[in-house]
Scaffold this motif. Structure first.
Motif, PDB file in Angstrom:
ATOM      1  N   ARG A 321       0.851  -1.201   0.000  1.00  9.25           N
ATOM      2  CA  ARG A 321       0.000   0.000   0.000  1.00  9.25           C
ATOM      3  C   ARG A 321       0.885   1.249   0.000  1.00  9.25           C
ATOM      4  NH1 ARG A 321      -4.022  -3.371  -1.349  1.00  9.25           N
ATOM      5  NH2 ARG A 321      -4.599  -4.768   0.369  1.00  9.25           N
ATOM      6  N   ASP A 322       0.303   2.378  -0.364  1.00  8.10           N
ATOM      7  CA  ASP A 322       1.074   3.615  -0.372  1.00  8.10           C
ATOM      8  C   ASP A 322       0.821   4.425   0.894  1.00  8.10           C
ATOM      9  OD1 ASP A 322      -1.300   5.163  -0.746  1.00  8.10           O
ATOM     10  OD2 ASP A 322      -1.175   4.873  -2.918  1.00  8.10           O
ATOM     11  N   HIS A 323       1.535   5.534   1.003  1.00 11.09           N
ATOM     12  CA  HIS A 323       1.432   6.350   2.213  1.00 11.09           C
ATOM     13  C   HIS A 323       0.031   6.928   2.395  1.00 11.09           C
ATOM     14  CE1 HIS A 323       5.590   6.336   3.647  1.00 11.09           C
ATOM     15  NE2 HIS A 323       5.975   6.369   2.376  1.00 11.09           N
ATOM     16  N   ALA A 324      -0.619   7.293   1.318  1.00 12.57           N
ATOM     17  CA  ALA A 324      -1.973   7.848   1.447  1.00 12.57           C
ATOM     18  C   ALA A 324      -2.927   6.810   2.024  1.00 12.57           C
ATOM     19  CB  ALA A 324      -2.470   8.348   0.090  1.00 12.57           C
ATOM     20  N   GLN A 325      -2.829   5.580   1.559  1.00 10.69           N
ATOM     21  CA  GLN A 325      -3.690   4.522   2.099  1.00 10.69           C
ATOM     22  C   GLN A 325      -3.380   4.269   3.567  1.00 10.69           C
ATOM     23  OE1 GLN A 325      -2.477   1.833  -1.066  1.00 10.69           O
ATOM     24  NE2 GLN A 325      -4.603   1.671  -1.786  1.00 10.69           N
ATOM     25  N   GLY A 326      -2.100   4.343   3.930  1.00  8.52           N
ATOM     26  CA  GLY A 326      -1.733   4.160   5.327  1.00  8.52           C
ATOM     27  C   GLY A 326      -2.243   5.271   6.216  1.00  8.52           C
ATOM     28  N   ALA A 327      -2.123   6.505   5.743  1.00 10.23           N
ATOM     29  CA  ALA A 327      -2.574   7.647   6.542  1.00 10.23           C
ATOM     30  C   ALA A 327      -4.093   7.708   6.631  1.00 10.23           C
ATOM     31  CB  ALA A 327      -2.030   8.942   5.945  1.00 10.23           C
ATOM     32  N   ASN A 328      -4.765   7.349   5.555  1.00  9.23           N
ATOM     33  CA  ASN A 328      -6.214   7.550   5.499  1.00  9.23           C
ATOM     34  C   ASN A 328      -6.982   6.622   6.426  1.00  9.23           C
ATOM     35  OD1 ASN A 328      -5.864   9.615   3.691  1.00  9.23           O
ATOM     36  ND2 ASN A 328      -6.357   8.403   1.871  1.00  9.23           N
ATOM     37  N   VAL A 329      -6.459   5.415   6.693  1.00 11.80           N
ATOM     38  CA  VAL A 329      -7.162   4.535   7.628  1.00 11.80           C
ATOM     39  C   VAL A 329      -7.166   5.156   9.024  1.00 11.80           C
ATOM     40  CG1 VAL A 329      -5.130   3.122   8.229  1.00 11.80           C
ATOM     41  CG2 VAL A 329      -7.428   2.159   8.453  1.00 11.80           C
ATOM     42  N   LEU A 330      -6.086   5.819   9.375  1.00  9.89           N
ATOM     43  CA  LEU A 330      -6.028   6.514  10.663  1.00  9.89           C
ATOM     44  C   LEU A 330      -6.902   7.765  10.648  1.00  9.89           C
ATOM     45  CD1 LEU A 330      -2.169   6.240  11.150  1.00  9.89           C
ATOM     46  CD2 LEU A 330      -3.916   4.819  12.224  1.00  9.89           C
ATOM     47  N   ALA A 331      -6.879   8.470   9.525  1.00  8.53           N
ATOM     48  CA  ALA A 331      -7.697   9.677   9.401  1.00  8.53           C
ATOM     49  C   ALA A 331      -9.177   9.338   9.507  1.00  8.53           C
ATOM     50  CB  ALA A 331      -7.403  10.373   8.075  1.00  8.53           C
ATOM     51  N   ASP A 332      -9.588   8.224   8.914  1.00  9.92           N
ATOM     52  CA  ASP A 332     -10.989   7.799   9.005  1.00  9.92           C
ATOM     53  C   ASP A 332     -11.378   7.520  10.453  1.00  9.92           C
ATOM     54  OD1 ASP A 332     -11.645   7.981   6.302  1.00  9.92           O
ATOM     55  OD2 ASP A 332     -11.002   5.931   5.871  1.00  9.92           O
ATOM     56  N   ALA A 333     -10.466   6.903  11.196  1.00 18.36           N
ATOM     57  CA  ALA A 333     -10.760   6.579  12.590  1.00 18.36           C
ATOM     58  C   ALA A 333     -10.881   7.835  13.449  1.00 18.36           C
ATOM     59  CB  ALA A 333      -9.661   5.671  13.144  1.00 18.36           C
ATOM     60  N   LEU A 334     -10.100   8.844  13.145  1.00 21.21           N
ATOM     61  CA  LEU A 334     -10.083  10.073  13.944  1.00 21.21           C
ATOM     62  C   LEU A 334     -11.142  11.079  13.522  1.00 21.21           C
ATOM     63  CD1 LEU A 334      -6.207  10.574  13.971  1.00 21.21           C
ATOM     64  CD2 LEU A 334      -7.598   9.914  15.944  1.00 21.21           C
ATOM     65  N   GLU A 335     -11.560  10.999  12.283  1.00 22.88           N
ATOM     66  CA  GLU A 335     -12.436  12.030  11.714  1.00 22.88           C
ATOM     67  C   GLU A 335     -13.720  12.263  12.504  1.00 22.88           C
ATOM     68  OE1 GLU A 335     -13.804  13.407   7.268  1.00 22.88           O
ATOM     69  OE2 GLU A 335     -13.814  11.257   7.731  1.00 22.88           O
ATOM     70  N   PRO A 336     -14.425  11.227  12.973  1.00 27.05           N
ATOM     71  CA  PRO A 336     -15.666  11.501  13.726  1.00 27.05           C
ATOM     72  C   PRO A 336     -15.440  12.307  14.993  1.00 27.05           C
ATOM     73  CG  PRO A 336     -15.553   9.192  13.061  1.00 27.05           C
ATOM     74  CD  PRO A 336     -14.201   9.789  12.797  1.00 27.05           C
ATOM     75  N   HIS A 337     -14.214  12.292  15.485  1.00 28.14           N
ATOM     76  CA  HIS A 337     -13.895  12.989  16.737  1.00 28.14           C
ATOM     77  C   HIS A 337     -13.208  14.333  16.494  1.00 28.14           C
ATOM     78  CE1 HIS A 337     -14.755   9.132  18.706  1.00 28.14           C
ATOM     79  NE2 HIS A 337     -13.987   8.567  17.796  1.00 28.14           N
ATOM     80  N   GLY A 338     -12.965  14.666  15.228  1.00 25.18           N
ATOM     81  CA  GLY A 338     -12.277  15.914  14.916  1.00 25.18           C
ATOM     82  C   GLY A 338     -10.768  15.821  14.997  1.00 25.18           C
ATOM     83  N   GLY A 339     -10.216  14.599  15.019  1.00 29.88           N
ATOM     84  CA  GLY A 339      -8.783  14.420  15.131  1.00 29.88           C
ATOM     85  C   GLY A 339      -8.075  14.490  13.789  1.00 29.88           C
ATOM     86  N   VAL A 340      -6.750  14.646  13.835  1.00 35.56           N
ATOM     87  CA  VAL A 340      -5.951  14.758  12.623  1.00 35.56           C
ATOM     88  C   VAL A 340      -4.760  13.811  12.691  1.00 35.56           C
ATOM     89  CG1 VAL A 340      -6.614  17.181  12.312  1.00 35.56           C
ATOM     90  CG2 VAL A 340      -4.477  16.621  13.468  1.00 35.56           C
ATOM     91  N   VAL A 341      -4.183  13.555  11.532  1.00 37.28           N
ATOM     92  CA  VAL A 341      -2.981  12.739  11.408  1.00 37.28           C
ATOM     93  C   VAL A 341      -1.842  13.609  10.908  1.00 37.28           C
ATOM     94  CG1 VAL A 341      -1.893  10.778  10.236  1.00 37.28           C
ATOM     95  CG2 VAL A 341      -4.319  10.654  10.885  1.00 37.28           C
ATOM     96  N   PHE A 342      -0.736  13.622  11.658  1.00 41.47           N
ATOM     97  CA  PHE A 342       0.511  14.199  11.163  1.00 41.47           C
ATOM     98  C   PHE A 342       1.331  13.040  10.602  1.00 41.47           C
ATOM     99  CE2 PHE A 342       0.059  17.251  14.982  1.00 41.47           C
ATOM    100  CZ  PHE A 342      -0.752  18.117  14.259  1.00 41.47           C
ATOM    101  N   TRP A 343       1.486  12.985   9.285  1.00 48.79           N
ATOM    102  CA  TRP A 343       2.182  11.876   8.634  1.00 48.79           C
ATOM    103  C   TRP A 343       3.541  12.382   8.164  1.00 48.79           C
ATOM    104  CZ3 TRP A 343       0.475   6.834   8.223  1.00 48.79           C
ATOM    105  CH2 TRP A 343       1.210   5.986   7.387  1.00 48.79           C
ATOM    106  N   ARG A 344       4.610  11.853   8.757  1.00 53.93           N
ATOM    107  CA  ARG A 344       5.957  12.352   8.448  1.00 53.93           C
ATOM    108  C   ARG A 344       6.392  11.923   7.054  1.00 53.93           C
ATOM    109  NH1 ARG A 344      10.425  10.985  11.572  1.00 53.93           N
ATOM    110  NH2 ARG A 344      11.226  13.057  11.995  1.00 53.93           N
TER     111      ARG A 344
END
Length: 723
Positions: A321-344
């Motif tokens: 998988r690519d970095h976007a797919q890796g980041a987006n699974v975390l972003a989906d989990a955080l999104e309902p709560h207003g959270g964000v992902v800092f992806w280095r």
């Protein structure tokens, strides 16, 4: 509140929470040093303007603001200050139109509207026959920032007559990153153990946690990722989350959101799954459930910081998988709560011919594929926090991907806690570079603040790594870089010099006999560090592992980009990494006219020469010297700059406390020793390729090259990560 009760609270604050240097001027208070103003005339002026304060205390943030204002003013003015409900004398009035009748009556709504939730204004104004200092904001956190802003004005001896000042942060997330491990060792930390006492949390809340929050809030920091990006999955287990929850509770009144670095293999390591594939339904469920669990404990949790597919850390590439797919699974989990992902974006492939290219080549094809609550966290340069790097070409290359900058305060490549190396000039240098992404004026700062591409989310991150040393940072002057990072994250238009001036005044003294020469030392210190380590665009000449001393001869490792020879390419012809069309062509990653300047040997600034060109030893430089002569000159100049810094500092004796004066004096002696070692190691080594003599006007190395090679793995300070 009775006077006795108030005095008792002030005494406790003096001893415990304000971090007063009860053992002398040891630097614990950092720049929050509320000692009596030494200028008698100015002191009387302030006293005539401030007799009391008026501030509501109906929220924890306003309580923190009240406490800071009372402690600060009482100390600076050396008089008792009280919070009064009635305004019968000149006062400081702090609040919002919603919680202060006085501020509501002043009709400041239009002025405040443009300042957002965190901005504030300070005004000297008349109200009901008295002149007051007004601190007004839209939200409580803006009031707290305004309190620190007013105290900064007083600490730096700024007159308050007629003051009309307003400010708001230029980026949304102003983050400090800690590389703290759960065993309390700090990777690239040089100031003691981790601040977080996991063994005594959650029961014991060390008073230092409050001071940490105060220090950060005073410069507008509003988020902290408290654990190492090389993350231990255990941070997400109940035994640690209950401890993290307590820290989040302590930070909250100071406007600091909690973030955690996470390990991408957590679904396997602590979740009982046999995969961490971001598209696997079980993995998706794991992250969604984990986010729910965290937000149940910490309702304002900020989100995750992720280092993936880098330096052995697991990531989506392991599953195709690519970095976007890796980041987006975390972003989906955080999104309902207003959270964000800092992806280095700190990635580099050992098979890549030029590490410089890797992040750009990997992330630019993914532009627009990251979710809106992902921010790509990009180091200031394309390699790794080197003393001088060209700006990362990713800045200006991602119009559809939120992008923030990552800077380093901890001195991994600047002499740990032993060298004076104010980072303000490095930070402003990169922020002010023009990417030309949308024509002239598209600076890195304007890319990061969203002005160029209208990003949904904006931010800056600083790797700070303080520890349990009394002065937090080991070297007293590392504090200045922490301060500079925070001030620039709030307002990137500030200059490194004016920030240095502020810090000196707040930390040491308002005496110009001290301020002027020490400002010069600070502004010179970064360039000195470049000159005696990596002049003219050389980079990464460090001994591998600890990164403290020189090892330009290092040529064998488990991967080529972990050697010095990979970067300098020295041979009998010349030196430097060819990144033009005849080499790796990394120069193509920049917009025009930047690319044309970097690729042209006659146009490129000499500071970046060897970053982009393999240049002959006899190439004529702007000075008229050959490249070899210029290289030698720069190395010797770096040593002389440190000696000049010593001379300047020695003249400061008697102008500040003896404790900090003697500490810095000793450290500058160590820095001279190390600068000479760097100079002699590098000049002698490169001489084996150039075959040219060290000009006779320079002092000759005391030892031969083998002596310095034998010192490669001898370091003078412990790096707990390396050892």
């Amino acid at each position: 509140m009775t006077k006795l009760k108030h005095s008792t609270i002030l005494l406790l604050a003096f001893i415990l929470f304000s971090g007063t240097d009860v053992f002398g001027q040891d630097g614990y208070r950092m720049w929050l040093k509320y000692d009596k103003i030494s200028d008698d005339q100015l002191l009387e002026q302030y006293r005539s303007q401030i007799h009391q304060i008026q501030i509501a205390t109906d929220t924890p943030t306003l309580e923190a603001a009240e406490k800071e204002l009372l402690d600060g003013l009482s100390g600076l003015l050396d008089t008792e200050i009280e919070n009064r409900s009635e305004l019968n004398r000149s006062s400081v009035v702090a609040g919002t139109p919603a919680n202060s009748e006085t501020i509501a009556a002043l009709g400041l709504e239009d002025d405040l509207r443009q300042l957002g939730d965190e901005g504030y204004l300070i005004r000297h104004t008349e109200h009901n026959g008295n002149a007051h200092i007004i601190i007004a904001a839209n939200e409580d956190i803006g009031v707290l920032y305004g309190v620190f802003g007013l105290l900064r004005k007083i600490q730096t001896n700024t007159g308050l007559d007629g003051i009309s000042y307003e400010t708001a942060p230029k980026v949304q997330f102003r983050v400090v990153n800690h590389w703290d491990n759960l065993d309390r060792l700090v990777e690239r930390g040089y100031a003691g153990l981790s601040l977080w006492e996991w063994g005594t949390l959650p029961e014991y809340k060390h008073p230092r946690y409050i001071d940490y929050a105060r220090i950060n809030a005073s410069i507008g920091i509003n988020a902290a990722a408290i654990n190492n990006v090389n993350a231990d999955p255990l941070i997400l287990t109940d035994q640690f989350l209950e401890k993290v929850e307590v820290l989040a509770d302590i930070f909250r009144p100071y406007g600091i959101q909690m973030f955690l670095s996470i390990n991408f293999h957590s679904p396997v390591r602590i979740g009982g799954l046999d995969t961490a594939d971001p598209l696997d339904p079980g993995v998706i469920e794991f992250w969604a459930d984990k986010a729910d669990e965290i937000y149940e404990r910490i309702p304002d949790f900020g989100g995750f910081l992720v280092k993936a597919d880098s330096e052995g850390q697991p990531g989506p590439h392991g599953y195709g998988r690519d970095h976007a797919q890796g980041a987006n699974v975390l972003a989906d989990a955080l999104e309902p709560h207003g959270g964000v992902v800092f992806w280095r974006a700190f990635v580099y492939d050992p098979e890549q011919d030029d590490r410089f290219r890797e992040a750009y080549d990997e992330f630019v094809p993914l532009d627009g594929k990251f979710k809106d609550n992902v921010i790509l966290q990009v180091k200031n340069g394309p390699i790794d926090f080197q003393p001088r790097e060209p700006f990362s070409p990713l800045f200006g290359a991602l119009p559809e991907t939120n992008t923030m900058i990552e800077l380093q305060v901890t001195q991994e490549y600047f002499g740990f806690n032993l060298h004076l190396a104010y980072q303000g000039p490095l930070f402003t240098e990169v922020l002010n570079e023009d990417t030309y992404a949308k024509g002239e004026g598209s600076t890195v700062a304007k890319v990061v603040d969203g002005s160029v591409f209208d990003y949904e989310l904006t931010g800056m991150a600083g790797v700070i790594n303080p520890g349990t040393d009394r002065n937090w940072t080991g070297h007293p002057f590392v504090q200045s870089s922490w301060y500079a990072y925070g001030r620039l994250a709030w307002d990137h238009t500030l200059s490194a010099e004016e920030i240095a001036d502020e810090w000196i005044r707040m930390t040491f003294t308002n005496n110009n006999e001290f301020i002027d020469p020490v400002t010069e030392i600070m502004m010179e210190s970064r360039e000195a560090g470049v000159n005696y380590r990596n002049p003219l665009g050389l980079t990464h000449l460090y001994a591998q592992g600890h990164h403290y001393g020189p090892a330009p001869w290092h040529s064998e490792s488990s991967r080529p980009d972990w050697t010095s020879a990979y970067y300098h390419k020295a041979d009998d012809y010349g030196i430097g990494f060819d990144r033009t069309e005849t080499g790796s062509n990394a120069v193509e990653q920049y917009h025009e006219p930047v690319a044309s300047v970097f690729r042209d040997l006659d146009k490129i600034p000499e500071d970046y020469l060897l970053w982009f060109h393999h240049v002959s030893w006899d190439h004529e430089m702007e000075s008229g010297r050959t490249l070899w002569e210029e290289l030698v000159h720069k190395y010797y100049e770096g040593v002389e700059q440190v000696r000049w810094m010593q001379e300047q500092w020695n003249e400061m004796e008697g102008l500040i406390d003896d404790e900090r004066f003697e500490h810095v004096k000793a450290l500058l002696k160590i820095q001279e020793r190390d600068a000479v070692r760097w100079r002699d190691s590098c000049v002698l080594y490169f001489q084996t390729h150039s075959g040219m003599e060290i000009p006779e006007q320079y002092e000759q190395p005391e030892h031969d090259l083998q002596h310095y090679i034998d010192l490669e793995h001898i370091i003078y300070v412990p790096d707990p990560w390396y050892n």
